[in-house]
Write a protein that holds these residues in place. Structure first.
Motif, short mmCIF file in Angstrom:
data_model
loop_
_atom_site.label_atom_id
_atom_site.label_comp_id
_atom_site.label_asym_id
_atom_site.label_seq_id
_atom_site.Cartn_x
_atom_site.Cartn_y
_atom_site.Cartn_z
N VAL A 3 53.52 57.89 60.08
CA VAL A 3 54.15 57.02 61.07
C VAL A 3 54.64 55.74 60.41
O VAL A 3 55.73 55.24 60.69
CB VAL A 3 53.16 56.70 62.21
N GLY A 7 58.42 54.33 60.41
CA GLY A 7 58.75 53.00 60.91
C GLY A 7 59.53 52.20 59.88
O GLY A 7 60.49 51.51 60.20
N ALA A 10 63.02 53.52 59.76
CA ALA A 10 63.81 53.07 60.91
C ALA A 10 64.24 51.62 60.75
O ALA A 10 65.35 51.24 61.10
CB ALA A 10 63.01 53.24 62.20
N ARG A 11 63.35 50.80 60.19
CA ARG A 11 63.70 49.39 59.97
C ARG A 11 64.82 49.28 58.92
O ARG A 11 65.73 48.48 59.05
CB ARG A 11 62.48 48.59 59.55
N ARG A 109 66.80 50.17 68.42
CA ARG A 109 65.82 50.16 67.33
C ARG A 109 64.41 50.33 67.88
O ARG A 109 63.61 51.12 67.37
CB ARG A 109 65.93 48.84 66.56
N HIS A 110 64.10 49.60 68.94
CA HIS A 110 62.79 49.71 69.58
C HIS A 110 62.55 51.13 70.08
O HIS A 110 61.46 51.69 69.92
CB HIS A 110 62.69 48.71 70.73
N LEU A 113 61.75 53.53 67.20
CA LEU A 113 60.38 53.35 66.73
C LEU A 113 59.37 53.92 67.74
O LEU A 113 58.39 54.55 67.35
CB LEU A 113 60.11 51.87 66.46
N ARG A 114 59.62 53.69 69.01
CA ARG A 114 58.73 54.21 70.05
C ARG A 114 58.69 55.74 70.03
O ARG A 114 57.64 56.35 70.09
CB ARG A 114 59.17 53.72 71.43
N GLN A 116 59.41 57.70 67.53
CA GLN A 116 58.74 58.17 66.31
C GLN A 116 57.23 58.15 66.47
O GLN A 116 56.55 59.09 66.06
CB GLN A 116 59.14 57.31 65.11
N ARG A 117 56.71 57.06 67.06
CA ARG A 117 55.26 56.98 67.30
C ARG A 117 54.82 58.09 68.24
O ARG A 117 53.80 58.75 68.01
CB ARG A 117 54.89 55.62 67.89
#
Length: 128
Positions: A3, A7, A10-11, A109-110, A113-114, A116-117
């Protein structure tokens, strides 16, 4: 891929669209001087200085976006563009438009990330 790796990826992926948006601003903000001159009855030293400072700040933000403080710098410049409404309504309108663009990019972007988690939790890959 953990994870944390996802992340970080993604950043890093966000750097491209963010730099592209800043590059577009570097071109468009100085063109606002033409609008200020024709529509707002002329240019003042305050308008010119505000636009030059914003433009130079955006160039610096593009060059330093990979640093930890790159995103806060870019977002701070958007706030300055909105505050530009005090100096010039034209600049304020540009600031409003670009703040909406940045809000949309940050939301996407958020969301990446969400998701992916969430995917990592469903696949049982626990954190780390």
């Amino acid at each position: 891929m953990t994870v944390a790796d996802g992340g970080a990826a993604a950043r890093k992926a966000f750097r491209g669209p963010a730099s592209a948006c800043l590059s577009l601003e570097v071109v468009i903000v100085p063109l606002g001087l033409l609008v200020m001159d024709k529509v707002e009855g002329g240019l003042t030293p305050a308008k010119i200085i505000w636009v030059v400072v914003l433009t130079l700040g955006m160039i610096v933000a593009i060059a330093t976006f990979s640093r930890p403080w790159g995103l806060p710098l870019a977002l701070g410049l958007q706030v300055l563009m909105l505050l530009g409404w005090i100096v010039s309504p034209s600049l304020g309108v540009l600031g409003l438009v670009f703040c909406l663009v940045w809000a949309l990019m940050l939301w996407m972007r958020h969301e990446v990330l969400r998701r992916q988690r969430l995917f990592a939790e469903r696949s049982g890959a626990g954190p780390g």
